[in-house]
Design a protein around this motif. Sequence first.
Motif, PDB file in Angstrom:
ATOM      1  N   THR A 264     -39.970  22.995 -28.043  1.00 53.91           N
ATOM      2  CA  THR A 264     -41.272  23.084 -27.470  1.00 53.91           C
ATOM      3  C   THR A 264     -42.057  23.397 -28.680  1.00 53.91           C
ATOM      4  OG1 THR A 264     -40.226  23.910 -25.458  1.00 53.91           O
ATOM      5  CG2 THR A 264     -42.596  24.455 -25.993  1.00 53.91           C
TER       6      THR A 264
ATOM      7  N   ASP B 288     -48.252  23.477 -28.913  1.00 53.24           N
ATOM      8  CA  ASP B 288     -49.054  23.356 -27.637  1.00 53.24           C
ATOM      9  C   ASP B 288     -48.455  23.116 -26.242  1.00 53.24           C
ATOM     10  OD1 ASP B 288     -51.579  23.526 -29.208  1.00 53.24           O
ATOM     11  OD2 ASP B 288     -51.011  21.538 -30.084  1.00 53.24           O
ATOM     12  N   ASP B 289     -47.155  23.825 -26.258  1.00 52.67           N
ATOM     13  CA  ASP B 289     -46.283  23.526 -25.174  1.00 52.67           C
ATOM     14  C   ASP B 289     -45.856  22.221 -24.989  1.00 52.67           C
ATOM     15  OD1 ASP B 289     -44.955  25.135 -23.353  1.00 52.67           O
ATOM     16  OD2 ASP B 289     -46.479  24.485 -21.581  1.00 52.67           O
ATOM     17  N   GLU B 290     -46.003  21.310 -26.141  1.00 52.22           N
ATOM     18  CA  GLU B 290     -45.424  19.862 -25.907  1.00 52.22           C
ATOM     19  C   GLU B 290     -43.999  20.132 -26.376  1.00 52.22           C
ATOM     20  OE1 GLU B 290     -46.549  20.112 -30.432  1.00 52.22           O
ATOM     21  OE2 GLU B 290     -46.867  21.323 -28.411  1.00 52.22           O
TER      22      GLU B 290
ATOM     23  N   ASP C 116     -41.044  32.101 -22.217  1.00 52.59           N
ATOM     24  CA  ASP C 116     -42.321  32.484 -21.417  1.00 52.59           C
ATOM     25  C   ASP C 116     -42.660  33.889 -21.936  1.00 52.59           C
ATOM     26  OD1 ASP C 116     -39.999  33.688 -20.606  1.00 52.59           O
ATOM     27  OD2 ASP C 116     -40.641  33.739 -18.422  1.00 52.59           O
TER      28      ASP C 116
ATOM     29  N   LYS D 105     -44.793  33.391 -25.116  1.00 53.67           N
ATOM     30  CA  LYS D 105     -46.081  32.628 -24.903  1.00 53.67           C
ATOM     31  C   LYS D 105     -47.123  33.625 -24.443  1.00 53.67           C
ATOM     32  CE  LYS D 105     -44.228  27.942 -23.531  1.00 53.67           C
ATOM     33  NZ  LYS D 105     -44.315  26.992 -22.329  1.00 53.67           N
TER      34      LYS D 105
END
Length: 1022
Positions: free
Chosen positions: A511, A514-516, A862, A865
């Motif tokens: 990951t 940019d959370d891509e 999570d 983030k």
Amino acid sequence: MLAIFFLVLNLYFVVSGPVLETDSTCTSPCKAIDNEKINVHLVPHSHDDVGWLKTYEEYYQGTGQFNSYENAGVQYILDSTIEALDLNSERRFIQVETAFFWRWWNDQTNQTRNKVRKLVNNGQLEMINGAWSMNDEAAAHYQSIIDQFTWGFRILDDTVGECGKPKIGWQIDPFGHSREHASIMKQLGFEGLVIGRLDYRDKGKRIAEKNLDFMWNTNDNFDDAKLFTTMFPDFYVSESGFCFDVTCYRGTNITDDNIDEKVKEFAERMDTYKEYYQTKNILLPMGGDFTFQKAEINFANIDKLIEGFKNHEKYNVLYSTPSCYIQAVKAEVDKNKITLKEKSDDFFPYASDSHSFWTGYFTSRPASKRFERIGNNLLQSAKQLTTFSRINGNDDDKNILKLRMAMGVMQHHDAITGTEKQAVTDDYSLQLDGAIKEAQKPLSNIIRDLLKKKEDVSVDLKLTTCLLSNISICDTTQNKDRFLVAVQNPLAKTVSHYVRLPVNGDNYKITGPDDEEIKYDLLDTMYDFSLINGGDHATKELVFQAVDLPPLGVKLFYVEKIDGTSKSYHKFEEITTDRSFGDKSNGFTVDDKGKLTTITINGQVLDIAQDFYFYHGSAGSSASASTRASGAYIFRPDGDAVQVTPKLKVQEFAKGGLVDEVRQVYNDEITQIIRVYKGKDDSYIEFDWLVGNLQRDDKGKEVITKFTSTVKNNGIFYTDANGRQQIQRQRNKRSDYDYDPSEEPVSSNYYPITSKIVIKDETQKLQVAVLNDRAQGGGSLEDGEIELMVHRRDRSDDGFGVNEVLDEVQFGKGLYVRGQHYLTLGKTDGSGAVFERDLAHKKLLSPLILVGDATTDELALDKLKEQFNFKFEGLKTSLPGNVQLLTLEPWKNSYIMRLEHIFEKNEDTEMSKEVTVDLNDLFTLFKITELTPVTLGANKKIETKSNFITRLTRALRLSDNADLKMTLKPMEIKTFIFTTDKNNDGGEDNGIIDGKDDNNNSQALRATSVLVILMSALYMLL
């Protein structure tokens, strides 16, 4: 107004506080010259290697297993020399290696320190060169050279003060001399340079032409680049019969009985030497390796020798220093309108006598050479991150102290060269390894603080480097199901980088910031590294691209091992019919033997082969030149290069989404992967080689990689000088003297290659370049060819002092070495040079990769983030493509910044132009509030017409929008000391010198600064 003056004066003394006894008045050390006589300048000195036959600490202490024939103790040299100088104000001595001086200074009382300052202030003790060590000039990179000079200067400023600022370069023992290094000396503000080793034929011709004093044009890119350069009539040691040191077994003390005889003998020697120079001055060393351990013996005899010449009709013999000699020569040159000859290239290769080209050390100990480059890479990243940490309020930057010093030691001319004993090599590695571990300790928390969203975040990201990933060892990536990857970009422009990590899993999810979800390739490792040391080695490599890393910035990636087998796993399989790799833009082909046949770069195709060969290193006796052996210094092949094998033992390939690879197994000694990455900017072919456990019979084995193309370069090729200027070479030709190339046709055409070698075809308007990841020796021995030596294992010692065979062994086998070459093709219109410069910087300062265990609950994706940004930008915008931020580091109560123009004149139409950089609002964390231009070594201010008013207005905060636009000319480096708008610039890194004098020089400097500000205020009021 008078009241205001006394108020200012009173404030000055209040701020300055008490300091130790010191007199900042610098007295000229130079004695009167007799214009009617020949002036013989005696320069007492001790040449103290920072490791060679013994380690740095053994040399300092005077201990070690080799004391029987290397009875050297630097502490005694300094102890006895200071006492001898103090006894007689006529005496002189020069101190060179700051690493030893610093080590000694920390053991001294305040009384001794004050005595030293007095001797420095009155000119009896002159600090010469001033770098941490006397660095090699062939294998050292310019960034590390500048760093180690800067650090040496810093220590001298903090110990002996203003009068200890070096003015002269003293490079008497490096094995050949570099043009770029001389250019650095000029930019340091040096008034002259003393060199020692050049080809014996060159020296002979210079002697015949009275050309030992000359002007060196050190850089064609600058208007003022000429540096007065000189050398001794013979070598850097005392004249035979006039060495009075305890180490000199043939020396004869001067007595009342033999004084007349000694004066006559000395004068006869000078009768010869005076014909070597154009002026009435002779530069003569009095000393040598580790001399002056009992200094009074030396000085007492020199006193008598000088006294013996007191009324001599022809010679004026005097105590002197290099700066006094140069001052005298320049005065006579100006007065008598003497024209000194000029030189524009360099002094490589060096040959001390026939059959003795010192070109082997360009490659010797390749693992150590690579480790040094890794150390520099990490040091630059650590300095940048530590700067940001200081800006954010953490005053402690001691983590980089040891690495600064270890890197300074590694530049020494018996360290980076590989010309030291194995035990000393091991000690160098131990120093560097410990320093790297110390430097990286706070980096995890620094990156955490740069990325955190809230101030109260205290999660430990557990980030650390994986220095053993080149042999597929990294505990975190191999054995953890979740881990973090932080990628820090030390360049001042946006770059993309392929991250390669050793893993054991079959399927991963990555990951991005940019959370891509990041695409990756999973490939087999190139080699079963368990054969090297039996460790826990990974079987696969995880490869992904960290795209658009921000300048001086960080990106964070989250890697999870997931169930199943990945479609991105590409197992090596035997090559059958498909022999093309890459794509139509960038790629390569191999033949049915598995060897390279063509490359395609930016759509242009070139027929080119690459293969491994080896020379048999001569195993002759070291007793004479005619039987000279190949050894740590000397490369002397016995015959032509031999192809390792016509057909590969194994030829396999793997094609991924990001990269194609061909694995070649030559034999048990050589394995290589040729790879091409598939990004739009990846216009090069990478050669990842592993060479080791070299088997020898009765001769040595010296392995080369050779690229053979259709390029017609007509005997001309280009090599870099310390990673900067390009020097044109011509096969079998020297610019200053003639030599017989048939004597040693291979080694005489070898040159130091620190960064790249280039051949050009002017008819086809194309050029081929090979870039390397460490210093190596090589050349172009035939048209269309480039060869680079990658590894050496010899049978005999070459007889030049190390007294040990170059035979590196590890884990019971001949040392294995892994490295990379980067092959590229371009146009001679400048576009090729532009890409090569860019690639060289990207490989020199690769992004720093740190990994951290993320298996704990608090480091779940999570939760991370919620607490962290996954990207930090150090600059608000990239610098122009022709500008590099060479240095960003904490410095006392401020910071150092260097900007460099990375192109030469006429290298490219656009990139070679002057360029302006605006430093206003450039950094994301701070604004520059005061910017002081200084010389390259950061120890002298550069005064300009606007400096006074600029300093005044900034000090009184009358202007917050000062013009911070800086213009750089080709190859120019500008150095600045700056402060910021943050209130924590005062976090001074005390403790560099053990605390006997509480940094009294720093206090004095701060006090002086306050006085300048207050007096400036008074000036404005008046």
